[in-house]
Scaffold this active site. Structure first.
Site, PDB file in Angstrom:
ATOM      1  CD  GLU A  57      -3.145   0.775   0.444  1.00 35.19           C
ATOM      2  OE1 GLU A  57      -2.627   1.545  -0.394  1.00 35.19           O
ATOM      3  OE2 GLU A  57      -4.331   0.856   0.774  1.00 35.19           O
ATOM      4  CG  ASP A  58      -0.883   4.736  -1.703  1.00 37.60           C
ATOM      5  OD1 ASP A  58      -1.619   4.063  -0.960  1.00 37.60           O
ATOM      6  OD2 ASP A  58      -1.343   5.578  -2.502  1.00 37.60           O
TER       7      ASP A  58
ATOM      8  CG  ASP B   8      -6.039   9.034   5.376  1.00 42.95           C
ATOM      9  OD1 ASP B   8      -5.566   9.612   6.364  1.00 42.95           O
ATOM     10  OD2 ASP B   8      -6.885   9.555   4.627  1.00 42.95           O
TER      11      ASP B   8
ATOM     12  CG  PHE C 152      -3.707  15.633   0.444  1.00 39.62           C
ATOM     13  CD1 PHE C 152      -4.548  14.555   0.660  1.00 39.62           C
ATOM     14  CD2 PHE C 152      -3.251  15.868  -0.849  1.00 39.62           C
ATOM     15  CE1 PHE C 152      -4.929  13.721  -0.386  1.00 39.62           C
ATOM     16  CE2 PHE C 152      -3.635  15.046  -1.898  1.00 39.62           C
ATOM     17  CZ  PHE C 152      -4.473  13.973  -1.657  1.00 39.62           C
TER      18      PHE C 152
ATOM     19  NE  ARG D 173      -1.883   8.397  -9.904  1.00 44.78           N
ATOM     20  CZ  ARG D 173      -2.638   8.041  -8.858  1.00 44.78           C
ATOM     21  NH1 ARG D 173      -2.065   7.666  -7.741  1.00 44.78           N
ATOM     22  NH2 ARG D 173      -3.958   8.055  -8.945  1.00 44.78           N
TER      23      ARG D 173
HETATM   24  P1  IMP Z   1      -7.805   4.873   3.712  1.00 49.95           P
HETATM   25  O1  IMP Z   1      -8.842   3.893   3.276  1.00 49.95           O
HETATM   26  O2  IMP Z   1      -8.424   6.124   4.286  1.00 49.95           O
HETATM   27  O3  IMP Z   1      -6.740   4.312   4.616  1.00 49.95           O
HETATM   28  O4  IMP Z   1      -7.176   5.440   2.408  1.00 49.95           O
HETATM   29  C1  IMP Z   1      -6.075   5.011   1.785  1.00 49.95           C
HETATM   30  C2  IMP Z   1      -6.025   5.641   0.418  1.00 49.95           C
HETATM   31  O5  IMP Z   1      -6.387   7.050   0.439  1.00 49.95           O
HETATM   32  C3  IMP Z   1      -4.608   5.596  -0.089  1.00 49.95           C
HETATM   33  O6  IMP Z   1      -4.348   4.387  -0.751  1.00 49.95           O
HETATM   34  C4  IMP Z   1      -4.542   6.825  -0.973  1.00 49.95           C
HETATM   35  O7  IMP Z   1      -4.944   6.501  -2.268  1.00 49.95           O
HETATM   36  C5  IMP Z   1      -5.533   7.809  -0.375  1.00 49.95           C
HETATM   37  N1  IMP Z   1      -4.849   8.838   0.445  1.00 49.95           N
HETATM   38  C6  IMP Z   1      -4.933   8.984   1.779  1.00 49.95           C
HETATM   39  N2  IMP Z   1      -4.190  10.016   2.211  1.00 49.95           N
HETATM   40  C7  IMP Z   1      -3.592  10.522   1.106  1.00 49.95           C
HETATM   41  C8  IMP Z   1      -2.660  11.600   0.890  1.00 49.95           C
HETATM   42  O8  IMP Z   1      -2.199  12.321   1.810  1.00 49.95           O
HETATM   43  N3  IMP Z   1      -2.278  11.824  -0.397  1.00 49.95           N
HETATM   44  C9  IMP Z   1      -2.739  11.071  -1.446  1.00 49.95           C
HETATM   45  N4  IMP Z   1      -3.592  10.055  -1.287  1.00 49.95           N
HETATM   46  C10 IMP Z   1      -4.014   9.780  -0.018  1.00 49.95           C
END
Ligand code: IMP
Length: 188
Positions: free
Chosen positions: A98-99, A102, A151, A164
């Protein structure tokens, strides 16, 4: 593009040495296990590509892509598979890549889906973690960096599909997304 960045949070060099370190830890743990690396599109593809090249271990790679039913995935937690795995992961060792974690909803749901397919094991490698925003338990077994609630873009992460290709992780200037409706943290 650089003029849209408020601050470089993690440099290219810091990223590369951390990714190499993660790959070394993974290689130690997965000896003889031939893991299936599962990249979560789109954000994880740059991290995955580097991680794989540092990984001195036989492995295969596959991708999943998720979308939400509503536009507010973060709060609904309702996901739809846009692209499923092509690999049958039953009895295999899966490493989800995963990147960023959040709210944790994406990872939580993805792990449930993968576990239902009865793999031998499932672990998670995440480049970034924003623990302050967590809404459901989600944890990386291999983590690059904990970051504050800002962000960020670059190294695969986007805003509106842009940025990206930046080789570092940077904090986007708030005026870039100001006036575009939903703040980025509420979008994906
Ligand atoms: P989660 O389901 O809220 O944990 O979201 C994860 C996804 O939200 C990541 O795989 C990203 O694609 C996106 N995301 C969350 N925070 C950021 C950020 O700061 N920059 C860019 N994408 C984000």
């Amino acid at each position: 593009m650089m003029s849209d960045i408020k601050e470089v949070l993690i440099t290219e060099q810091e990223l590369q040495s951390k990714v190499k370190e993660l790959a070394e830890a993974i290689a130690r743990d997965y000896r003889e296990k031939d893991p299936v690396l599962v990249g979560v599109l789109n954000g994880a593809f740059v991290f995955l590509a580097d991680l794989m090249r540092y990984l001195e271990l036989p492995c295969t790679v596959d991708f999943v892509s998720w979308s939400s039913y509503g536009k507010d995935t973060s709060s609904s937690g309702v996901f739809r598979i846009m692209k499923d795995l092509e690999t049958n992961v039953e009895s295999k060792h899966v490493l989800v890549v995963e990147d960023i974690i959040d709210t944790g909803l994406t990872l939580h749901y993805l792990l449930d889906t993968i576990r239902a397919r009865r793999p031998a094991s499932v672990r998670v490698a995440a480049l970034l973690d924003k623990p302050s925003r967590r809404r459901i338990e989600a944890k990386a077994d291999y983590l690059g960096f904990q970051i504050p609630d800002a962000f960020v873009v670059g190294y695969g992460l986007d805003f509106g599909q842009q940025y990206r290709n930046l080789p570092f992780i940077g904090i986007l200037k708030p005026d870039i997304y100001a006036g575009k409706g939903t703040p980025p943290n509420e979008m994906e």
